[in-house]
Design an enzyme around this catalytic site. Structure first.
Site, PDB file in Angstrom:
ATOM      1  N   HIS A  19       0.850  -1.191   0.000  1.00 46.97           N
ATOM      2  CA  HIS A  19       0.000   0.000   0.000  1.00 46.97           C
ATOM      3  C   HIS A  19       0.884   1.239   0.000  1.00 46.97           C
ATOM      4  CE1 HIS A  19       0.919   0.466   4.232  1.00 46.97           C
ATOM      5  NE2 HIS A  19       0.321  -0.665   4.556  1.00 46.97           N
ATOM      6  N   HIS A  22       4.043   1.383   2.410  1.00 49.57           N
ATOM      7  CA  HIS A  22       5.237   0.686   1.911  1.00 49.57           C
ATOM      8  C   HIS A  22       5.859   1.480   0.757  1.00 49.57           C
ATOM      9  CE1 HIS A  22       2.397  -2.785   2.960  1.00 49.57           C
ATOM     10  NE2 HIS A  22       3.379  -2.963   3.826  1.00 49.57           N
ATOM     11  N   CYS A 127       0.045  -9.582  21.182  1.00 46.12           N
ATOM     12  CA  CYS A 127      -0.791  -9.239  20.024  1.00 46.12           C
ATOM     13  C   CYS A 127      -0.291 -10.022  18.831  1.00 46.12           C
ATOM     14  CB  CYS A 127      -0.754  -7.746  19.701  1.00 46.12           C
ATOM     15  SG  CYS A 127      -1.632  -7.394  18.150  1.00 46.12           S
ATOM     16  N   CYS A 130       0.730  -7.831  15.775  1.00 43.93           N
ATOM     17  CA  CYS A 130       2.074  -7.236  15.791  1.00 43.93           C
ATOM     18  C   CYS A 130       3.154  -8.282  15.980  1.00 43.93           C
ATOM     19  CB  CYS A 130       2.214  -6.221  16.921  1.00 43.93           C
ATOM     20  SG  CYS A 130       1.103  -4.834  16.810  1.00 43.93           S
ATOM     21  N   CYS A 144      -4.558  -3.809  21.683  1.00 38.30           N
ATOM     22  CA  CYS A 144      -3.337  -3.336  21.030  1.00 38.30           C
ATOM     23  C   CYS A 144      -3.612  -1.988  20.363  1.00 38.30           C
ATOM     24  CB  CYS A 144      -2.923  -4.359  19.978  1.00 38.30           C
ATOM     25  SG  CYS A 144      -1.730  -3.715  18.802  1.00 38.30           S
ATOM     26  N   HIS A 147      -4.059  -2.695  16.701  1.00 38.72           N
ATOM     27  CA  HIS A 147      -5.062  -3.687  16.308  1.00 38.72           C
ATOM     28  C   HIS A 147      -6.234  -3.693  17.283  1.00 38.72           C
ATOM     29  CE1 HIS A 147      -1.304  -5.160  14.423  1.00 38.72           C
ATOM     30  NE2 HIS A 147      -2.112  -5.351  13.410  1.00 38.72           N
ATOM     31  N   LYS A 296      -6.976   8.231   9.352  1.00 39.08           N
ATOM     32  CA  LYS A 296      -5.980   7.188   9.399  1.00 39.08           C
ATOM     33  C   LYS A 296      -6.307   6.160   8.311  1.00 39.08           C
ATOM     34  CE  LYS A 296      -4.004   4.367  12.901  1.00 39.08           C
ATOM     35  NZ  LYS A 296      -3.925   3.899  14.281  1.00 39.08           N
ATOM     36  N   LYS A 299      -7.812  -0.807   6.589  1.00 34.47           N
ATOM     37  CA  LYS A 299      -8.598  -1.718   5.761  1.00 34.47           C
ATOM     38  C   LYS A 299     -10.083  -1.558   6.071  1.00 34.47           C
ATOM     39  CE  LYS A 299      -5.306  -5.473   5.148  1.00 34.47           C
ATOM     40  NZ  LYS A 299      -4.910  -6.763   5.689  1.00 34.47           N
TER      41      LYS A 299
END
Ligand SMILES: [Zn+2]
Length: 471
Positions: A19, A22, A127, A130, A144, A147, A296, A299
């Site tokens: 995405h 990266h 988690c 992570c 988390c 997450h 932010k 997904k």
């Protein structure tokens, strides 16, 4: 001897597809690599994929593949997308490469033999997203921070621990004291302060093995445990050089990363290297994140931007420009497709593209042929300072100031109103500056720079297709 420069991106975890996050790190690393090549240095640019851990095994199972087949598939999507963006890495490392696995085992054995690894019972909040343990204080609403949709697991098992606490004072000294033998830079400065204050608040030892995660590299002296995925992954920066026979590029000049993995790269990695009696990297630079239209990226919000989407709309060169010019250097940067379109039209179609077309046209009508200007040098004020500090967005701003200034100069001198002879002086300046601008944008827009250089090399300068058609 030619100066060497080794720059790396993180190796990307294969539970995700490429995405814009990266893309940001990888494009900017490529720009930095190209810039150092332009300075005449010998450059090694590394990227790759991180392929072990419980989460990968879990994802593979979901789609009915073996972990290895799953890794092969996702790793390929990363390896294939970067060259489309004119990103030229020298090596693509995968942590399932048996050579990497062997080097990881050798390194952990070395640290174990020196007495910096011990076995103990571990209880913690884990988690799976992570692949790491958190303390109560790290959690947000018992979840988390990265997450919030995943349950934090309470885990208790016998693990091997790395004596990270022993290295905390050495790390503080190494970061703070430029004359320290292990000195390394954590940047930008706010990130350095963040790491120092965390280190000074106290650091516990780190659990570095897992009893029930078979998708990993076995602990060499105890095959019932596998090596914690982060411990394995960080070693890629070193193993890649051993695998390619480029050990003389160690220590790395720059690990370019996103801020979410700063602790691993600016603390754990250096402690591991110190324990193994290896030199630490010279600099770890952590950038911030993109916000997509003020939110932010996630997904679940459905606002994730993929590099292919950007390339389909803007082409690879402009995508590199849009990414670099919005680089979230030390604060989050708000982007979006609408904003990118406006930026494309303003800076590329109307800015650089229009200037190049305008000067070429003038040269054509005024029968100008290049003769006596000096070969293009990188003389744009501020450019090098910003490039050295990886402030690529500000380096671009300096170049674009030159583009505007040249436009103004041409407007004032009105070479089109003058006789061919008289117009020569203005056009010589204009062509010289355009070639200098082309040199400066080369790390960002390599194909565009080559096109401009070709167009203005003479003997006859002619109009050509627009570099960046309006969208
Ligand atoms: Zn998490």
């Amino acid at each position: 001897m030619t100066k060497k420069f080794f720059v790396s991106t993180p190796i990307y975890y294969v539970n995700d597809v490429p995405h814009i996050g990266h893309t940001c790190t990888t494009v900017v690393a490529d720009i930095i690599a190209r810039y150092h090549k332009l300075l005449g240095e010998e450059v090694f640019f590394l990227t790759g994929t991180d392929e072990h851990g419980a989460k990968v095994a879990e994802e593979a199972k979901k789609v009915g593949l073996s972990p290895q087949d799953f890794c092969d598939k996702v790793s390929q999507t990363f390896a294939a997308i970067w060259p489309k963006l004119n990103i030229h890495f020298d090596y693509f490392i995968r942590t399932t490469n048996p050579q990497h696995e062997k080097i990881v085992q050798e390194l952990i054995q070395k640290i174990y033999d020196r007495g910096d690894i011990y076995k103990a019972k571990y209880e913690g909040l884990y988690c799976v997203g992570c692949e790491r343990f958190y303390t109560e204080a790290d959690l947000v609403d018992d979840k988390c921070p990265l997450h919030p949709n995943k349950e934090i697991q309470k885990q208790a098992e016998n693990n091997y621990f790395f004596k990270l606490s022993k290295y905390a004072p050495l790390l503080i000294k190494a970061i703070e004291n430029p004359t320290d033998l292990n000195h390394y830079q954590v940047s930008p400065s706010a990130k350095k302060e963040e790491i120092l204050s965390k280190l000074k608040a106290g650091v516990g030892d780190l659990s570095i093995s897992r009893a029930n995660v078979p998708w990993g590299i076995p602990i060499p002296w105890d095959k019932s445990q596998t090596i914690y995925v982060w411990f394995d992954a960080l070693i890629n920066y070193y193993s890649a050089l051993k695998i390619t026979g480029k050990e003389d590029f160690w220590p790395a000049d720059l690990h370019l990363i996103g801020k979410e993995i700063l602790w691993f790269h600016a603390v754990i990695w250096e402690a591991m290297l110190m324990a193994a009696k290896l030199p630490v990297p010279k600099e770890v630079f952590a950038h911030n994140f993109y916000m997509i239209d003020g939110r932010k990226m996630s997904k679940s919000l459905g606002n994730v931007i993929a590099p292919q989407q950007l390339m389909d709309k803007f082409g690879p060169e402009a995508t590199r420009y849009l990414i670099a010019s919005s680089f979230p250097y030390d604060k989050d940067s708000d982007v979006g497709l609408q904003r990118f379109t406006e930026k494309y039209n303003a800076d590329l179609a109307n800015g650089l593209g229009n200037l190049v077309a305008r000067v070429a046209k003038l040269c054509e009508t005024k029968n100008y042929s290049p003769s006596n200007f000096e070969s293009a040098s990188l003389k744009i004020a501020g450019y090098h300072d910003f490039m050295q500090k990886f402030q690529v967005n500000l380096a671009l701003e300096e170049i674009w100031k030159q583009i505007k200034a040249l436009d103004v100069l041409i407007n004032n001198q009105k070479p089109w109103e003058k006789a061919d002879e008289e117009a020569q002086t203005t056009l010589t300046t204009a062509v010289g500056n355009i070639l200098s601008i082309a040199k400066a944008v080369e790390p960002f827009l390599p194909e565009t720079a080559a096109k401009i250089e070709k167009q203005f090399a003479g003997p006859k300068i002619k109009s050509a297709k627009p570099l960046f058609p309006r969208i």
